[in-house]
Write a protein that holds these residues in place. Sequence first.
Motif, PDB file in Angstrom:
ATOM      1  N   ALA A   1       0.980  -1.200  -0.077  1.00 45.90           N
ATOM      2  CA  ALA A   1      -0.058  -0.042  -0.006  1.00 45.90           C
ATOM      3  C   ALA A   1       0.768   1.408   0.069  1.00 45.90           C
ATOM      4  N   GLY A   2       0.427   2.077  -0.802  1.00 46.25           N
ATOM      5  CA  GLY A   2       1.226   3.393  -0.885  1.00 46.25           C
ATOM      6  C   GLY A   2       2.417   3.428  -1.876  1.00 46.25           C
ATOM      7  N   SER A   3       2.952   2.264  -2.430  1.00 46.43           N
ATOM      8  CA  SER A   3       4.096   2.185  -2.929  1.00 46.43           C
ATOM      9  C   SER A   3       3.985   3.020  -4.623  1.00 46.43           C
ATOM     10  N   GLY A   4       2.699   2.827  -5.349  1.00 41.74           N
ATOM     11  CA  GLY A   4       2.682   3.659  -6.444  1.00 41.74           C
ATOM     12  C   GLY A   4       3.442   2.874  -7.697  1.00 41.74           C
ATOM     13  N   PRO A   5       2.865   1.775  -8.195  1.00 35.03           N
ATOM     14  CA  PRO A   5       3.681   1.350  -9.385  1.00 35.03           C
ATOM     15  C   PRO A   5       3.557   1.954 -10.419  1.00 35.03           C
ATOM     16  N   ARG A   6       4.563   2.576 -11.278  1.00 28.35           N
ATOM     17  CA  ARG A   6       4.316   3.474 -12.425  1.00 28.35           C
ATOM     18  C   ARG A   6       4.699   2.884 -13.531  1.00 28.35           C
ATOM     19  N   HIS A   7       6.213   2.593 -13.769  1.00 28.74           N
ATOM     20  CA  HIS A   7       6.674   2.165 -14.850  1.00 28.74           C
ATOM     21  C   HIS A   7       7.402   1.160 -14.994  1.00 28.74           C
ATOM     22  N   GLY A   8       7.407   0.196 -16.107  1.00 31.35           N
ATOM     23  CA  GLY A   8       8.046  -1.204 -16.186  1.00 31.35           C
ATOM     24  C   GLY A   8       8.695  -1.512 -17.277  1.00 31.35           C
ATOM     25  N   ILE A   9       9.752  -2.252 -17.408  1.00 28.88           N
ATOM     26  CA  ILE A   9      10.403  -2.713 -18.675  1.00 28.88           C
ATOM     27  C   ILE A   9      10.777  -4.225 -18.525  1.00 28.88           C
ATOM     28  N   PHE A  10      10.695  -4.719 -19.604  1.00 19.00           N
ATOM     29  CA  PHE A  10      11.068  -6.178 -19.860  1.00 19.00           C
ATOM     30  C   PHE A  10      12.717  -6.356 -20.393  1.00 19.00           C
ATOM     31  N   ASN A  11      13.381  -7.149 -20.073  1.00 20.83           N
ATOM     32  CA  ASN A  11      14.745  -7.194 -20.951  1.00 20.83           C
ATOM     33  C   ASN A  11      14.257  -8.111 -22.385  1.00 20.83           C
ATOM     34  N   ARG A  12      15.281  -8.142 -23.198  1.00 22.13           N
ATOM     35  CA  ARG A  12      14.904  -8.418 -24.752  1.00 22.13           C
ATOM     36  C   ARG A  12      14.031  -9.814 -24.792  1.00 22.13           C
ATOM     37  N   ASP A  13      14.277 -10.807 -24.118  1.00 18.41           N
ATOM     38  CA  ASP A  13      13.722 -12.178 -24.131  1.00 18.41           C
ATOM     39  C   ASP A  13      12.714 -12.320 -23.259  1.00 18.41           C
ATOM     40  N   HIS A  14      12.378 -11.090 -22.357  1.00 14.93           N
ATOM     41  CA  HIS A  14      11.378 -11.096 -21.357  1.00 14.93           C
ATOM     42  C   HIS A  14      11.267 -12.414 -20.579  1.00 14.93           C
ATOM     43  N   THR A  15      12.442 -12.380 -19.870  1.00 20.09           N
ATOM     44  CA  THR A  15      12.736 -13.302 -18.660  1.00 20.09           C
ATOM     45  C   THR A  15      12.743 -12.591 -17.760  1.00 20.09           C
ATOM     46  N   ARG A  16      13.163 -11.285 -17.613  1.00 22.94           N
ATOM     47  CA  ARG A  16      13.096 -10.405 -16.140  1.00 22.94           C
ATOM     48  C   ARG A  16      12.204  -9.333 -16.664  1.00 22.94           C
ATOM     49  N   PHE A  17      11.406  -8.954 -15.674  1.00 25.13           N
ATOM     50  CA  PHE A  17      10.513  -7.761 -15.626  1.00 25.13           C
ATOM     51  C   PHE A  17      11.118  -6.712 -14.629  1.00 25.13           C
ATOM     52  N   TYR A  18      11.366  -5.429 -14.793  1.00 18.97           N
ATOM     53  CA  TYR A  18      11.833  -4.578 -13.752  1.00 18.97           C
ATOM     54  C   TYR A  18      10.755  -3.353 -13.725  1.00 18.97           C
ATOM     55  N   LEU A  19      10.160  -2.960 -12.534  1.00 19.62           N
ATOM     56  CA  LEU A  19       9.420  -1.828 -12.423  1.00 19.62           C
ATOM     57  C   LEU A  19       9.625  -1.087 -11.261  1.00 19.62           C
TER      58      LEU A  19
ATOM     59  N   PHE B   1      11.485  -9.041 -11.348  1.00 22.31           N
ATOM     60  CA  PHE B   1      10.592 -10.154 -11.312  1.00 22.31           C
ATOM     61  C   PHE B   1      10.990 -11.242 -12.324  1.00 22.31           C
ATOM     62  N   ARG B   2      11.115 -12.516 -11.870  1.00 19.40           N
ATOM     63  CA  ARG B   2      11.492 -13.515 -12.964  1.00 19.40           C
ATOM     64  C   ARG B   2      10.097 -13.781 -13.701  1.00 19.40           C
ATOM     65  N   VAL B   3      10.156 -13.879 -15.092  1.00 18.67           N
ATOM     66  CA  VAL B   3       8.806 -14.063 -15.981  1.00 18.67           C
ATOM     67  C   VAL B   3       8.638 -15.451 -16.205  1.00 18.67           C
ATOM     68  N   GLU B   4       7.555 -15.976 -15.939  1.00 23.63           N
ATOM     69  CA  GLU B   4       7.248 -17.247 -16.006  1.00 23.63           C
ATOM     70  C   GLU B   4       6.124 -17.441 -17.245  1.00 23.63           C
ATOM     71  N   GLU B   5       5.709 -18.591 -17.421  1.00 19.52           N
ATOM     72  CA  GLU B   5       4.970 -18.854 -18.415  1.00 19.52           C
ATOM     73  C   GLU B   5       3.336 -18.344 -18.129  1.00 19.52           C
ATOM     74  N   ASN B   6       2.494 -17.866 -19.367  1.00 23.96           N
ATOM     75  CA  ASN B   6       1.210 -17.315 -19.229  1.00 23.96           C
ATOM     76  C   ASN B   6       1.235 -16.279 -18.207  1.00 23.96           C
ATOM     77  N   ALA B   7       1.911 -15.422 -18.303  1.00 24.06           N
ATOM     78  CA  ALA B   7       2.109 -14.242 -17.602  1.00 24.06           C
ATOM     79  C   ALA B   7       2.136 -14.288 -16.225  1.00 24.06           C
ATOM     80  N   GLY B   8       3.062 -15.272 -15.659  1.00 25.68           N
ATOM     81  CA  GLY B   8       3.459 -15.429 -14.472  1.00 25.68           C
ATOM     82  C   GLY B   8       4.481 -14.551 -13.872  1.00 25.68           C
ATOM     83  N   PHE B   9       4.568 -13.931 -12.872  1.00 25.72           N
ATOM     84  CA  PHE B   9       5.733 -13.221 -12.335  1.00 25.72           C
ATOM     85  C   PHE B   9       6.212 -13.691 -10.999  1.00 25.72           C
ATOM     86  N   HIS B  10       7.459 -13.888 -10.788  1.00 27.06           N
ATOM     87  CA  HIS B  10       7.850 -14.154  -9.512  1.00 27.06           C
ATOM     88  C   HIS B  10       8.759 -13.001  -8.909  1.00 27.06           C
ATOM     89  N   GLN B  11       8.393 -12.424  -7.707  1.00 28.65           N
ATOM     90  CA  GLN B  11       9.282 -11.329  -7.332  1.00 28.65           C
ATOM     91  C   GLN B  11      10.479 -11.898  -6.780  1.00 28.65           C
TER      92      GLN B  11
END
Length: 333
Positions: A172-190, A201-211
Amino acid sequence: MSIITGYAGTYESAQSFGIYRFTVDADTGALTEPKLFYPAPNAKYVSLQNGKIAAPVERNKRAGICLVDLSAKEQASEIFCEDQTSCYVTQDGLRIYTANYHEGTVMVYEEQEAPDEGLRLVKRISIAPAAGCHQVILHERYLLVPCLELDTVRVFDSSRNYEPAGELNFPAGSGPRHGIFNRDHTRFYLVTERSNELYTFRVEENAGFHQLDSRSVLPERGTNEDDTAAVRMSPDERFLYVSTRGSDLLSVFSLEGELPEAVQFVSCGGRHPRDFVIVPGGKYLLVANRFSNNLICFRLGVQTGRIKEICDAVTLNEAVSLVFDPDHISGTE
């Protein structure tokens, strides 16, 4: 030398009137004075794909988007389906997506095949009034929408008429704003605007994300005046860059380990840094400082990723987004 053409989106003011064009010398970092390219009041965010710029526009108390052909501005199309201008625009083929902070919506527009048919509205995704929708991030068949006021990233499935497909929840109160994937979409940074953090985040199948991690983007404890804005990745994916208003900082993180590691914090060269871009070639970083009304070009250490000295600065009022045209790089002797 190589001259690269760039474009800037601006808030409307007595000195700013739409989309501006400028150039940067890729060998020296020298900038030209920006000139008005297309009058589009409140063209806050610019996206460029296949020789066409998409941006918000507001006319006669109506809001929507414009699509401007770089080679023939008279072929520009405009459509008005919103009450207030969106804060983010991105393109994917013929489709154009906008995020509307105040209305809490994502709009899906489409460019018609025939040039004289203009644009049409395909889908209005209503999330919640004043949800703070700040970005549309494309991932396979999914759309990720950071909702700053809801502390979530909502996920939608384009193959199912943009039906909800999950969400990522933040404190609560963190306010997610902008994110970006690496080229092969195995990592997501926000990055979060209010807590000024970088999430990995580690990116998993079917839009799964593991922080995997979260850490501050500031060198010390932030204040209520600090608001993190944008995040970008170096072309070689070795470094991540973040802008924060209030402290007026640019932060540099190394991505060479399993998790990001801060390597530098440096002044943005002005006040209220919003968007910034790495100049094609990776030797310079250009930042738009809204409140000091300037564009600042920094030299980058190609091997170290560090931000070095200022190469040039020019005046541009109310600039908040930047994009380069990779198809317009001219070489001169």
